[in-house]
Design an enzyme around this catalytic site. Structure first.
Site, PDB file in Angstrom:
ATOM      1  N   GLY A 173       0.811  -1.249  -0.060  1.00 12.51           N
ATOM      2  CA  GLY A 173       0.068  -0.125   0.093  1.00 12.51           C
ATOM      3  C   GLY A 173       0.732   1.346  -0.053  1.00 12.51           C
ATOM      4  N   ASP A 287       1.494  -2.837  13.313  1.00  9.92           N
ATOM      5  CA  ASP A 287       1.203  -3.386  12.049  1.00  9.92           C
ATOM      6  C   ASP A 287       1.752  -4.947  12.103  1.00  9.92           C
ATOM      7  OD1 ASP A 287      -0.278  -3.554   9.730  1.00  9.92           O
ATOM      8  OD2 ASP A 287       1.474  -2.795   8.401  1.00  9.92           O
TER       9      ASP A 287
END
Length: 436
Positions: A173, A287
């Site tokens: 991303g 994350d």
């Protein structure tokens, strides 16, 4: 830039909520909601969720019974602009987007004053195409990549000075990862290029690099080391040590989607060792997922290394990500615990422990720990995170010893106080369970 939500109708008329950085804002009857309406039966427990990355605001209905309305129209998800009105029952909130006032730094978050933002012309750093963006000042300088160029640069990243590019290792991303060799000493490295999703100021880019400077101080056998970072043609790049193995996700896919529990224990206990060290230094990863655990060697001699430490935090908080809940990228949210979805800004070590549990569960079973459809959207995923119970590992796999499953499942408790107190404590329990 400042975003303000003003309650202009309903029982809470007069309340205001102000945001100057990336945050989430939950509305509903739940006590966990930021704007809690416990006595209004029109609202669902978790009614709608706003993601705010000033000047951007995005609202998503969470499958509420009676719906969320913007300017009188029922919506599923929509970008908001200054002047828009959000309605549920008798309650109406008005959105205001403003530029920081010269004195806002002396004010508290609830009293931030603002002025009308400036609309300035910006040019794509790569192709020169022009666009417009909101800025705090008419003379603001913003770095900008158009959508077409972002996609091109993910597939074909620009060369970085002093490094010989070998090949693209992957795309994500935020940008791409390249295998490269240092011209100076011949060392093989990995280079991650980070492409801003929105126009960002020079101050934001400088703040991002300061954040990375701090994360680069982490040195541990199970954390991928940062070597250097910089900007080239307006694009941020990070140079790290190269780990020759695959990430844990690819490793599992090669085995049909899951790994033997002893392999998972080996990978996860090393991950927890890294987290325990980082947490004691005051760092949170934010994350944790299979893709961010790189694994070298052959079992039982696996060496697992956590990558991208602190990167998600820096990318979001400095405004480079814009809003992240726009598309149905539920996979990026599915490993977040309730408290992280509720508040992007305040993420603490227990959130990493939860995400590690989610990662272990996936590697053990090839499935998600909550009852979420494979192609579920964000609304379904967020609702499951808040409301759906854990599916026991035994229901997914009969090969995992119950005592090992219990260690993983404790990490997945929705209430922080019911999880393992530290990553180190979970690691010790996991090793004991595997030996038992």
């Amino acid at each position: 830039m400042i975003v303000t939500l003003r309650v202009i109708a309903g029982p809470h008329q007069g309340r205001t909520f102000s945001f100057s950085q990336h945050e989430t804002f939950l509305i509903g009857r739940s006590e966990a909601a930021h704007f809690c309406l416990p006595d209004d039966k029109y609202f669902s427990r978790h009614h709608c969720l706003l993601e705010i990355a000033p000047p951007q605001i995005f609202i998503r209905d969470l499958g509420s019974t009676n719906g969320t309305y913007v300017n009188g129209v029922r919506i599923d998800a929509v970008h908001l602009k200054s002047g828009d009105k959000i309605q549920g029952g008798e309650t109406i909130l008005e959105v205001e987007v403003g530029a920081d006032s010269p004195t806002h730094q002396q004010n508290s978050p609830d009293t931030l004053s603002s002025t009308i933002p400036s609309i300035i012309t910006i040019e794509c750093l790569n192709c020169g195409i022009r666009s417009e963006a909101s800025a705090s000042r008419p003379d603001s300088k913003l770095s900008f990549l158009c959508e077409d160029c972002r996609e091109k640069l993910k597939k074909n990243p620009q060369p970085i000075p002093n490094y010989q590019m070998i090949r693209v290792l992957g795309q994500g991303g935020m940008g791409s990862v390249m295998l490269a060799r240092s011209v100076r000493d011949g060392r093989v490295v990995a280079i991650k290029t980070l492409l801003p999703e929105v126009a960002v100021s020079e101050q934001s880019l400088k703040r991002f690099t300061r954040e990375i400077d701090v994360a680069a101080s982490l040195r541990h056998p199970h954390i991928v080391s940062y070597i250097e970072h910089g900007t080239h043609n307006g694009i941020v790049y990070l140079v790290t040590e190269y780990v020759s193995g695959a990430d844990a996700s690819k490793l599992a896919k090669e085995r049909g989607g899951r790994l033997h529990y002893l392999e998972v224990v080996k990978i996860i206990e090393q991950t927890l060792d890294a987290l325990d060290f980082a947490h004691r230094q005051g760092f949170v990863h934010r994350d944790i997922k299979e893709q961010n655990i790189l694994v070298e060697g052959k079992y039982p001699d696996y060496t697992a290394k956590l990558t991208d430490f602190g990167l998600a935090k820096s990318y979001k908080e400095t405004g480079m990500s814009g809003v992240t809940m726009v598309g149905d990228v539920a996979g990026t949210i599915a490993y977040m615990p309730p408290e992280q979805v509720r508040d992007f800004k305040e993420v603490r070590p227990p959130s990493d422990i939860y995400a590690t549990g989610m990662t272990a569960y996936s590697l053990l079973t090839g499935a998600h720990a909550l009852d979420i459809r494979p192609k579920a959207g964000i609304s379904e995923t967020v609702k499951a995170i808040f409301e759906k119970p854990l599916i026991k590992i035994a229901q997914r796999s009969n090969e995992v010893p119950p005592i090992v499953a219990q260690v993983i499942e404790r990490a997945l408790e929705k209430e922080v106080s019911n999880r393992w107190r530290t990553a180190g404590e979970m690691r010790e329990a996991l090793i004991r369970a595997a030996l038992g």
